[in-house]
Design an enzyme around this catalytic site. Structure first.
Site, PDB file in Angstrom:
ATOM      1  CG  ASP B 124      -2.053   0.982   1.102  1.00  0.00           C
ATOM      2  OD1 ASP B 124      -2.410   1.354  -0.032  1.00  0.00           O
ATOM      3  OD2 ASP B 124      -2.602   1.384   2.146  1.00  0.00           O
ATOM      4  CG  HIS B 131      -4.380  10.393   2.289  1.00  0.00           C
ATOM      5  ND1 HIS B 131      -5.465  10.264   3.126  1.00  0.00           N
ATOM      6  CD2 HIS B 131      -3.529   9.385   2.640  1.00  0.00           C
ATOM      7  CE1 HIS B 131      -5.291   9.219   3.930  1.00  0.00           C
ATOM      8  NE2 HIS B 131      -4.125   8.674   3.650  1.00  0.00           N
ATOM      9  CD  GLU B 202      -5.339   2.875  -0.565  1.00  0.00           C
ATOM     10  OE1 GLU B 202      -4.432   2.376  -1.266  1.00  0.00           O
ATOM     11  OE2 GLU B 202      -5.274   2.948   0.677  1.00  0.00           O
ATOM     12  CG  ASP B 234      -5.992   0.304   3.115  1.00  0.00           C
ATOM     13  OD1 ASP B 234      -6.124  -0.773   3.724  1.00  0.00           O
ATOM     14  OD2 ASP B 234      -5.067   1.108   3.336  1.00  0.00           O
ATOM     15  CD  GLN B 241      -3.653   4.262  10.340  1.00  0.00           C
ATOM     16  OE1 GLN B 241      -4.858   4.223  10.077  1.00  0.00           O
ATOM     17  NE2 GLN B 241      -2.770   4.805   9.534  1.00  0.00           N
ATOM     18  CE  LYS B 254      -4.078   1.967   6.947  1.00  0.00           C
ATOM     19  NZ  LYS B 254      -4.782   2.821   5.980  1.00  0.00           N
ATOM     20  CB  THR B 258      -7.466  -4.685   1.492  1.00  0.00           C
ATOM     21  OG1 THR B 258      -6.655  -4.438   2.648  1.00  0.00           O
ATOM     22  CG2 THR B 258      -7.229  -3.581   0.466  1.00  0.00           C
TER      23      THR B 258
HETATM   24 CA    CA Z   1      -4.084   3.023   2.494  1.00  0.00          CA
HETATM   25 MG    MG Z   2      -6.192  -3.057   4.091  1.00  0.00          MG
END
Ligand code: CA
Ligand code: MG
Ligand code: CA
Ligand code: MG
Ligand code: NI
Lengths: 423, 423
Positions: B124, B131, B202, B234, B241, B254, B258
């Protein structure tokens, strides 16, 4: 004892029975084997001859251990028991069959070992407190060395599975971006060969059956999802890492190669070597999902040797122990899946660099030479701060208790000169 | 134009010819197909009938696109040209064969789409400057928002390939460790369900032939190693996080899921939609290996819709464009391999969240609601700061120029309530 001769000091005694994947010769397909003394035992041949009944006929013919890893602990134990019986002679069907022996037992130096598994995902942890403190001190200063989250969870990151390679494959020194002014990142970067090439002494945990997405592995089940361990060298380009790792972690500094030893030693074989961790206990007490009522580790001795082109004998750089890890492999696995991540057979979890508290137990050149400020003097007068082209790193691991010894075989790789980059 | 009816506004026009993997029904094996209008075309049937000569008989029977991706650009172009000829009638062998048409053209709503590829490694990136600046400002304050390395290299990290899932699979809200005191990490963590559940808009780049370990992909070759693009969500647990990501990057925040859309749109189809990036040019000038003499992007319109259990119509949260990425997909690929990392067919590179400069173009709830300080008001009076259980996120993407339109299909997933955790 085995009727196969096992030389004194061999890694592959009757107590071990590691699993690996090998080719008897380049024209034949890889298959599953174990090792005893100086022999590889072709388990696909034994399965084909019906020595395990119906079991493992498919799995031992595979060119990876994934299918066997997926079968779970009852199968692993059963196979181990049957193989041990064949190699002690308690089950005499192999011992007494000359033709089969000649077919199944192969000189270990004549085979080609392959990667033990197709690694779907490779993860690297950071679970030695001493390593994290050492690196943190050097990268961020003493005050921010150990981040506040470190004692609450096994910090880890996803690694690159495509470049996990078998022992003996040499690697080219990586090239990439290096911070121009070591003290001021705002000066930008230069491009060139890594100057601070390093190894990391780690072990790799191979996952067994695994879990469905959304259903975390509970601590009470964790051991049933762990097949076994290998040695691992997490090659690291320290200067590339320093420049790139903020804020999303190491990337190209680590993804060019990770070397593992070919034989996977099972938890069954490691059972007699259960030990406490060097930390003894965990403080603060982990959250419920992470709390291991049998918190502990395995007493695995780990050595790292350096061979330079000039050295006549490999020089031991480091002597450490697997029990130096504060977060154990069950905790790593359970934490990995806690948000619902699915673990698959053959996934590999790097332990993180296994440094102890004494300077001779540090598991990387970065720590051993303290960022280059304290070079290692080799017996022939050479000095090293980091690895030079032509240097070979050899990792060894073993457990020993009275007459019982099991070992992991070697994890080795040499650093070659960089390859020209086309732009 | 195609003899197959293509409804106005369809994603799957004769200009598209995306590739995907589908099952005609649950009892049949997955195979390769393309989409036209409201039909899936079973390419394994066409290959079997010899409509491509000897070519693709094996690859289109596979249950993933990996083998086709490995064949490289000449094969992709050739297959595309031949499929287009069959669907326009320039090659009348399909159009004029009633039996074959009935066998090969299947109602798109009756098939089950599968993941397009076996993804060996998923990476990723973090390539939208807007962003990175937005998130950096929220996580680290305005002064450290964009790290110094960001303008020198496409920052990226390795993700979890096992949990890359196809559109339509719902996901359970993850549980994990949350920082106890948002302003003081030294207070430790609590354990519980994620409260700041988010999406990230994404796109995913699928790698073609790839490179050998130790031999980086040169910029001049980069496009030949890119098969095509999908939409990607994602999913991100922002609170998990925040607590875990220092210093090695996002991990369990994460790795639980996904989502990608099932159809891969090739670079051939995107060719008419080449565009500049919204940045226009890069400053500082990238290092040689990263410098793209044709620096640019693709004009792909991207929309994110929210469906709540109460809403009668999906509500558009965000409208962005692929060209908002500062680092393009060639640069991401080249940088990924620069230290020698081997890329394999089917590897997937997430673009990073695609935020533009206007607040309605931000590609995550985190940014749209500015860390919860600016809730979104939905038309029915509901408010959202982050995603709630029952909320569904739907991403759409398309390119349009005069009468030429191609689209990506949907990338969707719903957030379900958390699963009880055993400890
Ligand atoms: Ca990402
Ligand atoms: Mg992910
Ligand atoms: Ca490591
Ligand atoms: Mg590595
Ligand atoms: Ni066929």
């Amino acid at each position: 004892h085995s009727w196969v001769e096992v030389p004194e000091g061999s890694d592959f005694t009757i107590y071990n029975i590691p699993f690996g994947v090998f080719r008897p010769n380049p024209s034949e397909k890889p298959r599953v084997g174990t090792a005893i003394g100086n022999y590889v035992v072709d388990l696909s041949v034994l399965a084909h001859e019906g020595l395990f009944g119906e079991a493992y006929a498919d799995t031992f013919h595979e060119s990876s251990l994934n299918a066997f890893m997926a079968q779970g602990r009852p199968a692993w134990k059963d196979a181990r028991r049957k193989i041990q019986a064949l190699l002690t002679g308690d089950d005499a069907r192999l011992k007494n069959n000359n033709d089969l022996r000649n077919k199944a037992l192969i000189d270990i130096n004549s085979v080609t070992m392959e990667l033990p598994a197709v690694i779907g995902d490779y993860t690297d942890f950071y679970s030695s407190k001493e390593h994290a403190t050492n690196v943190g001190t050097m990268f961020r200063g003493k005050d921010n060395a150990l981040q506040p989250n470190w004692t609450y969870l096994p910090v880890g990151y996803h690694g690159r599975s495509s470049s996990v390679i078998k022992s003996g494959i040499d690697i080219h020194r990586p090239q990439g971006q290096l911070q121009k002014d070591p003290n001021d990142a705002h000066q930008g970067s230069t491009f060139g060969p890594c100057k601070l090439m390093d190894f990391e002494l780690e072990m790799g945990t191979f996952v067994g059956p695994g879990n469905e997405m959304g259903k975390p592995i509970a601590m009470s089940q964790a051991e049933d999802h762990i097949f076994g361990l290998t040695l691992m060298n997490d090659w690291s380009a320290r200067d590339i890492q320093k420049w790139e790792y903020v804020p999303l972690g190491p990337f190209t500094a680590k993804n060019f190669a990770t070397t593992i030893s070919p034989w996977v030693v099972t938890l069954e074989a490691l059972e007699p070597f259960r030990s406490s961790t060097s930390a003894g206990e965990q403080n603060p007490e982990p959250h419920g999902y992470l709390k291991d009522p049998n918190y502990g580790s395995y007493d695995i001795q780990l050595d790292v040797y350096l061979k330079t082109p000039q050295l006549t004998e490999p020089y031991r750089l480091c002597h450490s122990n697997f029990s130096n890890l504060y977060w154990n492999i069950k905790q790593q696995l359970v934490h990995h899946s806690v948000t619902g991540c699915n673990m698959r057979p053959g996934d590999c979890l790097g332990s993180g660099t296994i440094s102890g508290s004494t300077p001779d137990s540090y598991g990387s050149m970065l720590e051993l030479c303290w960022k280059g400020t304290n070079p290692i003097k080799l017996p022939n007068g050479e000095e090293r701060k980091f690895l030079q082209d032509g240097d070979e790193v050899v990792m060894k691991g073993y457990c020993q208790k009275a007459h019982v010894r099991i070992g992991f075989g070697d994890c080795r790789g040499k650093v070659l000169s960089p390859v020209p980059i086309e732009s």
